[in-house]
Design a protein around this motif. Structure first.
Motif, PDB file in Angstrom:
ATOM      1  N   TRP A  58       0.756  -1.107   0.110  1.00  0.00           N
ATOM      2  CA  TRP A  58       0.073  -0.025   0.078  1.00  0.00           C
ATOM      3  C   TRP A  58       0.861   0.947  -0.115  1.00  0.00           C
ATOM      4  CZ3 TRP A  58      -4.742   0.934  -1.427  1.00  0.00           C
ATOM      5  CH2 TRP A  58      -5.237   2.153  -1.172  1.00  0.00           C
ATOM      6  N   LYS A  59       0.845   1.960  -1.008  1.00  0.00           N
ATOM      7  CA  LYS A  59       1.776   3.090  -1.190  1.00  0.00           C
ATOM      8  C   LYS A  59       1.198   4.256  -2.145  1.00  0.00           C
ATOM      9  CE  LYS A  59       6.564   3.888  -2.897  1.00  0.00           C
ATOM     10  NZ  LYS A  59       7.629   3.349  -3.604  1.00  0.00           N
ATOM     11  N   ASP A  60       1.075   5.487  -1.650  1.00  0.00           N
ATOM     12  CA  ASP A  60       0.641   6.675  -2.193  1.00  0.00           C
ATOM     13  C   ASP A  60      -1.095   6.460  -2.725  1.00  0.00           C
ATOM     14  OD1 ASP A  60       2.823   7.857  -2.135  1.00  0.00           O
ATOM     15  OD2 ASP A  60       3.470   6.910  -4.107  1.00  0.00           O
ATOM     16  N   GLY A  61      -1.699   5.786  -1.917  1.00  0.00           N
ATOM     17  CA  GLY A  61      -3.148   5.698  -1.917  1.00  0.00           C
ATOM     18  C   GLY A  61      -3.533   4.417  -2.827  1.00  0.00           C
ATOM     19  N   THR A  62      -2.714   3.496  -3.165  1.00  0.00           N
ATOM     20  CA  THR A  62      -3.205   2.260  -4.024  1.00  0.00           C
ATOM     21  C   THR A  62      -2.196   1.143  -3.574  1.00  0.00           C
ATOM     22  OG1 THR A  62      -3.649   1.613  -6.128  1.00  0.00           O
ATOM     23  CG2 THR A  62      -1.765   3.041  -5.937  1.00  0.00           C
ATOM     24  N   PHE A  63      -2.339   0.106  -4.351  1.00  0.00           N
ATOM     25  CA  PHE A  63      -1.605  -1.057  -4.008  1.00  0.00           C
ATOM     26  C   PHE A  63      -0.331  -1.028  -5.107  1.00  0.00           C
ATOM     27  CE2 PHE A  63      -4.560  -3.429  -1.557  1.00  0.00           C
ATOM     28  CZ  PHE A  63      -3.911  -3.444  -0.359  1.00  0.00           C
ATOM     29  N   ALA A  64       0.774  -1.320  -5.051  1.00  0.00           N
ATOM     30  CA  ALA A  64       1.880  -1.414  -6.002  1.00  0.00           C
ATOM     31  C   ALA A  64       2.336  -2.932  -5.564  1.00  0.00           C
ATOM     32  CB  ALA A  64       3.035  -0.650  -5.687  1.00  0.00           C
ATOM     33  N   MET A  65       1.932  -3.679  -6.892  1.00  0.00           N
ATOM     34  CA  MET A  65       2.395  -5.161  -6.846  1.00  0.00           C
ATOM     35  C   MET A  65       3.716  -5.634  -7.245  1.00  0.00           C
ATOM     36  SD  MET A  65       0.166  -8.304  -8.532  1.00  0.00           S
ATOM     37  CE  MET A  65       0.664  -8.173 -10.117  1.00  0.00           C
ATOM     38  N   ARG A  66       4.157  -6.505  -6.687  1.00  0.00           N
ATOM     39  CA  ARG A  66       5.601  -7.129  -7.264  1.00  0.00           C
ATOM     40  C   ARG A  66       5.662  -8.287  -6.826  1.00  0.00           C
ATOM     41  NH1 ARG A  66      10.656  -5.555  -3.177  1.00  0.00           N
ATOM     42  NH2 ARG A  66       9.381  -4.526  -1.340  1.00  0.00           N
ATOM     43  N   THR A  67       6.378  -9.167  -7.728  1.00  0.00           N
ATOM     44  CA  THR A  67       6.279 -10.760  -7.443  1.00  0.00           C
ATOM     45  C   THR A  67       7.634 -11.088  -6.886  1.00  0.00           C
ATOM     46  OG1 THR A  67       5.228 -10.926  -9.759  1.00  0.00           O
ATOM     47  CG2 THR A  67       6.210 -12.690  -8.927  1.00  0.00           C
ATOM     48  N   LEU A  68       7.630 -12.062  -5.956  1.00  0.00           N
ATOM     49  CA  LEU A  68       8.773 -12.033  -4.913  1.00  0.00           C
ATOM     50  C   LEU A  68       8.701 -13.939  -4.978  1.00  0.00           C
ATOM     51  CD1 LEU A  68       8.113  -9.907  -1.839  1.00  0.00           C
ATOM     52  CD2 LEU A  68       9.533  -9.597  -3.905  1.00  0.00           C
ATOM     53  N   PRO A  69       9.954 -14.535  -4.832  1.00  0.00           N
ATOM     54  CA  PRO A  69      10.139 -15.989  -4.874  1.00  0.00           C
ATOM     55  C   PRO A  69       9.691 -16.473  -3.591  1.00  0.00           C
ATOM     56  CG  PRO A  69      12.205 -14.797  -4.615  1.00  0.00           C
ATOM     57  CD  PRO A  69      11.313 -13.800  -4.699  1.00  0.00           C
ATOM     58  N   THR A  70       9.031 -17.780  -3.552  1.00  0.00           N
ATOM     59  CA  THR A  70       8.900 -18.258  -1.984  1.00  0.00           C
ATOM     60  C   THR A  70       8.683 -19.813  -2.393  1.00  0.00           C
ATOM     61  OG1 THR A  70       7.175 -18.315  -0.395  1.00  0.00           O
ATOM     62  CG2 THR A  70       6.096 -18.390  -2.567  1.00  0.00           C
ATOM     63  N   LEU A  71       8.357 -20.543  -1.505  1.00  0.00           N
ATOM     64  CA  LEU A  71       8.200 -22.018  -1.717  1.00  0.00           C
ATOM     65  C   LEU A  71       7.081 -22.476  -2.723  1.00  0.00           C
ATOM     66  CD1 LEU A  71       7.887 -22.926   2.280  1.00  0.00           C
ATOM     67  CD2 LEU A  71      10.003 -22.910   0.963  1.00  0.00           C
ATOM     68  N   ALA A  72       7.221 -23.589  -3.290  1.00  0.00           N
ATOM     69  CA  ALA A  72       6.394 -24.016  -4.251  1.00  0.00           C
ATOM     70  C   ALA A  72       5.120 -24.728  -3.453  1.00  0.00           C
ATOM     71  CB  ALA A  72       7.164 -25.327  -4.995  1.00  0.00           C
ATOM     72  N   GLY A  73       4.190 -24.725  -3.936  1.00  0.00           N
ATOM     73  CA  GLY A  73       2.714 -25.367  -3.445  1.00  0.00           C
ATOM     74  C   GLY A  73       2.408 -24.856  -1.962  1.00  0.00           C
ATOM     75  N   VAL A  74       2.607 -23.608  -1.603  1.00  0.00           N
ATOM     76  CA  VAL A  74       2.136 -22.985  -0.215  1.00  0.00           C
ATOM     77  C   VAL A  74       0.698 -22.968  -0.284  1.00  0.00           C
ATOM     78  CG1 VAL A  74       1.804 -20.846   0.847  1.00  0.00           C
ATOM     79  CG2 VAL A  74       4.188 -21.269  -0.353  1.00  0.00           C
ATOM     80  N   ALA A  75       0.116 -23.602   0.799  1.00  0.00           N
ATOM     81  CA  ALA A  75      -1.231 -23.750   1.351  1.00  0.00           C
ATOM     82  C   ALA A  75      -1.718 -22.689   2.030  1.00  0.00           C
ATOM     83  CB  ALA A  75      -1.259 -25.209   1.530  1.00  0.00           C
ATOM     84  N   SER A  76      -0.695 -22.174   2.919  1.00  0.00           N
ATOM     85  CA  SER A  76      -1.250 -21.094   4.012  1.00  0.00           C
ATOM     86  C   SER A  76      -0.312 -20.205   4.237  1.00  0.00           C
ATOM     87  CB  SER A  76      -1.738 -21.956   5.267  1.00  0.00           C
ATOM     88  OG  SER A  76      -2.137 -21.169   6.323  1.00  0.00           O
ATOM     89  N   VAL A  77      -0.663 -18.817   4.498  1.00  0.00           N
ATOM     90  CA  VAL A  77       0.303 -17.712   4.876  1.00  0.00           C
ATOM     91  C   VAL A  77      -0.197 -17.166   6.088  1.00  0.00           C
ATOM     92  CG1 VAL A  77      -0.763 -16.585   3.069  1.00  0.00           C
ATOM     93  CG2 VAL A  77       1.427 -15.919   3.779  1.00  0.00           C
ATOM     94  N   ALA A  78       0.573 -16.672   6.795  1.00  0.00           N
ATOM     95  CA  ALA A  78       0.107 -15.576   8.080  1.00  0.00           C
ATOM     96  C   ALA A  78       1.056 -14.488   8.138  1.00  0.00           C
ATOM     97  CB  ALA A  78       0.124 -16.539   9.194  1.00  0.00           C
ATOM     98  N   ILE A  79       0.435 -13.432   9.139  1.00  0.00           N
ATOM     99  CA  ILE A  79       1.436 -12.196   9.261  1.00  0.00           C
ATOM    100  C   ILE A  79       1.318 -11.987  10.754  1.00  0.00           C
ATOM    101  CG2 ILE A  79       2.022  -9.971   8.989  1.00  0.00           C
ATOM    102  CD1 ILE A  79       0.613 -10.043   6.242  1.00  0.00           C
ATOM    103  N   GLY A  80       2.533 -12.123  11.479  1.00  0.00           N
ATOM    104  CA  GLY A  80       2.599 -11.609  12.933  1.00  0.00           C
ATOM    105  C   GLY A  80       4.014 -11.404  13.101  1.00  0.00           C
ATOM    106  N   ASP A  81       4.295 -11.085  14.450  1.00  0.00           N
ATOM    107  CA  ASP A  81       5.368 -11.106  14.888  1.00  0.00           C
ATOM    108  C   ASP A  81       5.912 -12.188  15.728  1.00  0.00           C
ATOM    109  OD1 ASP A  81       7.808 -10.181  16.119  1.00  0.00           O
ATOM    110  OD2 ASP A  81       6.829  -8.660  17.579  1.00  0.00           O
ATOM    111  N   VAL A  82       6.655 -12.964  14.683  1.00  0.00           N
ATOM    112  CA  VAL A  82       7.210 -14.524  15.225  1.00  0.00           C
ATOM    113  C   VAL A  82       8.105 -14.296  16.208  1.00  0.00           C
ATOM    114  CG1 VAL A  82       8.191 -16.511  14.647  1.00  0.00           C
ATOM    115  CG2 VAL A  82       6.851 -15.320  13.018  1.00  0.00           C
ATOM    116  N   ASP A  83       9.067 -13.429  16.180  1.00  0.00           N
ATOM    117  CA  ASP A  83      10.266 -13.232  17.088  1.00  0.00           C
ATOM    118  C   ASP A  83      10.272 -12.282  18.186  1.00  0.00           C
ATOM    119  OD1 ASP A  83      10.756 -11.440  15.343  1.00  0.00           O
ATOM    120  OD2 ASP A  83      12.665 -11.778  14.540  1.00  0.00           O
ATOM    121  N   LYS A  84       9.174 -11.644  18.235  1.00  0.00           N
ATOM    122  CA  LYS A  84       8.778 -10.364  19.108  1.00  0.00           C
ATOM    123  C   LYS A  84       9.870  -9.480  19.189  1.00  0.00           C
ATOM    124  CE  LYS A  84       5.630 -10.820  21.311  1.00  0.00           C
ATOM    125  NZ  LYS A  84       4.391 -10.866  20.882  1.00  0.00           N
TER     126      LYS A  84
END
Length: 705
Positions: free
Chosen positions: A319-345
């Motif tokens: 979210w940047k300048d009032g809209t979404f700017a989309m970019r593609t990043l590498p990740t694991l194959a076959g990802v079935a679930s994703v979450a956001i949070g403070d893992v390491d506090k």
């Protein structure tokens, strides 16, 4: 009935019919302003199409060019006085598309040709060899739109395939190709022009359907485009560039059941902001994609992380300048679930991904760049769903090959800790909800098993005693994943579940049973409750897929009469997520952001009603046809059959001239000819002319001096 009365009634009916079908008279002083010489006719042959105009030889006069597919060539027609000359341009085989544009910046139009293998070749006006062919990666017939997308003074190209679009800049040097973006399968009326007046070329087209059918994509001026804006015009048939009396840009449309012609401007502060749409590349199947919402760039607002498992890539919507700017990043194959949070506090949000295909749980630390590949955590069996533990670490739902599931807690640098056995899970959930949503000690974890419904499990003392997932109430047994969301109730966390007839808030009691807190039946007028979300301030969002509308209630909830209802396109959305003062609708095909309140949108500024109820406007072009400095419109009227000239005035549009091209057929149905139109100065006198393509020939109408 008296015979004389019947005759009078019949005469009255005939008079009424004539009044409906006869066009109103054109004021003589208006008609006198317009005059054309011609037509100058050039017979080419059957099967010609794709009419364009361009200055092929740099003499300041435009040529009319068409594809002669039967002879595998292009044909250029020049106006010379009251005659025409024809030049055949060989293409070395069948072509998939072509355009005329100055890609070298020397003032001369180059010929851009796409062959049957999807390769773009540029030919110089003098016939010299151009740059090496550019593989566009698109098969079949394509459309080409040209213009300066990056501000370097040289033409670039937008390539339109079936259901796809991409663009290329720096054609005369080192071409830069964009990614291939999906568009609506049967979109039409594509145009590239500056419709918002910011001196940057934008893209516009018409999608299928009687509503939510206009697509507008703003150019950034650097060779890229922003997201699509979706707007709705009643029964939109065609759209093309135009100008208002003051020279500012406008969109001309043929719309409505009676095919009226209207002019629209793109207002930056409209009454209802346009919806923003990000179509997903290579979106296949009907399974919802894993996603999570959170502040991944640490700037104080929510971003969106969405995974395409089959492509092993993460789509990061920043979210940047009032809209979404989309970019593609590498990740694991076959990802079935994703979450956001403070893992390491450490105070920064992190990203966690689970891949049963790779049998891995990985995380991206918020302290590291987002484009860094995720780091693997130690886990057991096949992880299928994850959530970030508010107390630190990651909660993982994993299963064996026999589908026996368990809930673990994992953390960087630590071995997994088994929390509770879950028994057999017949299908894999996509999301875990980890929060204090129950009366038992500690956190509860809730998830939806596809085809089975809601399951909940305690992670505190009850888990240590060997408790398994609790049986849920009947209403929750057939929930979809998108039908469940977190909410709040009187200061406590709770779950929100939506069914077709009602929405419930509930918590889990100390025995693991559902305790309903509130229930409502949605706002009045909702046909089917599909998705719902809680905004946390007393307001709620509801999606009615059947009626294709999104509703936001007032702070008093659904019982209040004050609410906003916004129409949305007929896509199969699976999730509804609040996002600031807007809503995100997420589906397999893409992401729709629906703002509430004022914002950029279309505003109608002029309208022309057809002269008769049988007028059949089909296509149109803009040009100054009376040389008064104000742009006019020339419209193909298939009922005439011919063209109607609509004069541009400070007050809007006025019908000024009707030019029949053929005699009307005996059947009274609209004709299919003429079928294409283009405008420009074809004789070099500084005045705008127009060209028609009809049957096997090109017809040139030169503006009188």
């Amino acid at each position: 009935m008296d015979a004389k009365l019947r005759v009078v009634l019949c005469l009255g009916c005939a008079s009424a019919l004539l009044a409906q079908t006869a066009p109103p008279p054109i004021p003589p002083e208006l008609r006198a302003r317009f005059g054309f010489v011609g037509p100058l006719a050039a017979k080419i042959g059957d099967g010609i199409g794709n009419l364009r105009v361009g200055d092929l030889d740099g003499d300041g006069k435009l040529e009319a060019v068409v594809v002669d597919a039967r002879r595998a060539r292009l044909v250029a027609v020049r106006a010379k006085g009251t005659e025409t000359s024809i030049e055949a341009i060989p293409t070395d085989g069948q072509i998939a598309g072509y355009a005329l544009a100055d890609v070298h910046g020397d003032g001369k139009a180059d010929l851009l040709v796409v062959d049957g293998r999807g390769r773009l070749t540029i030919r110089h006006p003098d016939g010299g060899k151009g740059e090496a062919p550019l593989d566009l990666g698109l098969g079949g017939r394509v459309g080409l739109l040209t213009g300066d997308l990056d501000g370097d003074g040289k033409a670039d190209v937008v390539v339109l395939g079936r259901g796809t679009v991409r663009w290329a800049t720096k054609l005369a040097a080192q071409p830069v190709l964009s990614s291939i973006d999906p568009i609506d399968e049967n979109a039409r009326s594509f145009h590239l022009f500056d419709f918002d007046g910011d001196k940057k070329l934008d893209l516009v087209c018409v999608a299928q359907g009687t509503a939510m059918n206009l697509r507008l994509r703003h150019g950034r001026g650097d060779g890229t485009f922003g997201p699509w804006h979706i707007a709705g015009i009643d029964n939109l048939h065609h759209v093309f560039p135009a100008k208002l009396a003051d020279g500012s840009p406008a969109l001309a449309t043929i719309e409505g059941a009676n095919r009226r012609v209207a002019l629209h401007v793109f207002a930056k502060d409209g009454v209802e902001a346009a919806r923003e749409w990000w179509a997903l590349p290579d979106s296949k199947g009907d399974k919802a994609l894993p996603f999570a919402v959170g502040d991944l760039d640490h700037d104080g607002d929510d971003d969106l992380a969405l995974v395409q498992p089959e492509r092993a890539q993460l789509l990061f919507f920043e979210w940047k300048d009032g809209t979404f700017a989309m970019r593609t990043l590498p990740t694991l194959a076959g990802v079935a679930s994703v979450a956001i949070g403070d893992v390491d506090k450490d105070g920064l949000l992190d990203l966690v991904l689970a891949s049963p295909e790779e049998e891995a749980v990985s995380w991206k630390s918020g302290a590291l760049p987002l484009d860094q590949f995720p780091t693997q955590l130690t886990c057991a069996d096949k992880p299928v769903a994850v959530a970030v533990d508010p107390n630190g670490g990651v909660l993982v739902l994993a299963r064996t090959e026999k589908r026996d599931a368990h809930l673990d807690r994992v953390a960087p640098g630590q071995e997994p800790v088994r929390l509770v056995d879950l028994g057999r899970v017949p299908a894999d959930p996509m999301r875990l909800f980890a929060a204090d949503i129950g009366d038992a000690e500690g956190l509860e974890v809730a998830f939806v098993v596809p085809g089975e419904g809601l399951r909940t499990v305690a992670t505190g003392a009850a888990a240590k005693k060997g408790a398994k997932t609790a049986e849920t109430a009947g209403f929750a047994k057939k929930l979809d994943d998108g039908s469940l969301a977190l909410c709040s109730h009187e200061g406590q966390a709770a779950l929100l579940a939506v069914r077709e007839r009602f929405v419930r808030r509930f918590r889990i009691d100390d025995k693991g049973q559902v305790r309903v807190l509130t229930q409502d039946n949605g706002p009045a007028g909702m046909t089917e409750l599909s998705l719902a979300a809680d905004l946390g301030d007393g307001r709620r969002l509801y999606l009615d897929k059947k009626e294709k509308k999104l509703v936001r209630t007032s702070p008093d909830g659904a019982a209040s009469g004050a609410m906003q209802s916004i129409e949305v396109p007929p896509y199969d959305f699976a999730h509804l997520i609040p996002h600031g003062d807007a809503a995100l609708l997420i589906g397999v095909r893409g992401v729709l952001r629906v703002p509430f309140g004022r914002g950029p949108s279309l505003r109608q500024v002029a309208v022309h009603q057809p002269p008769t109820d049988r007028t059949h406007y089909w296509d149109g072009e803009s040009g100054d046809f009376d040389h008064d400095g104000i742009a006019d419109l020339v419209m193909i009227d298939r009922q005439l059959p011919g063209v109607q000239v609509l004069a541009g005035t400070p007050d809007g549009l006025a019908r000024a001239l009707a030019i029949p091209v053929f005699e009307a057929g005996p059947g009274g149905d609209p004709e299919n000819e003429p079928r294409e139109i283009a405008t420009g100065d074809l004789d070099g006198d500084g005045r705008c002319d127009f060209v028609l393509l009809a049957h096997d020939r090109i017809l040139i109408y030169l503006q009188e001096k």
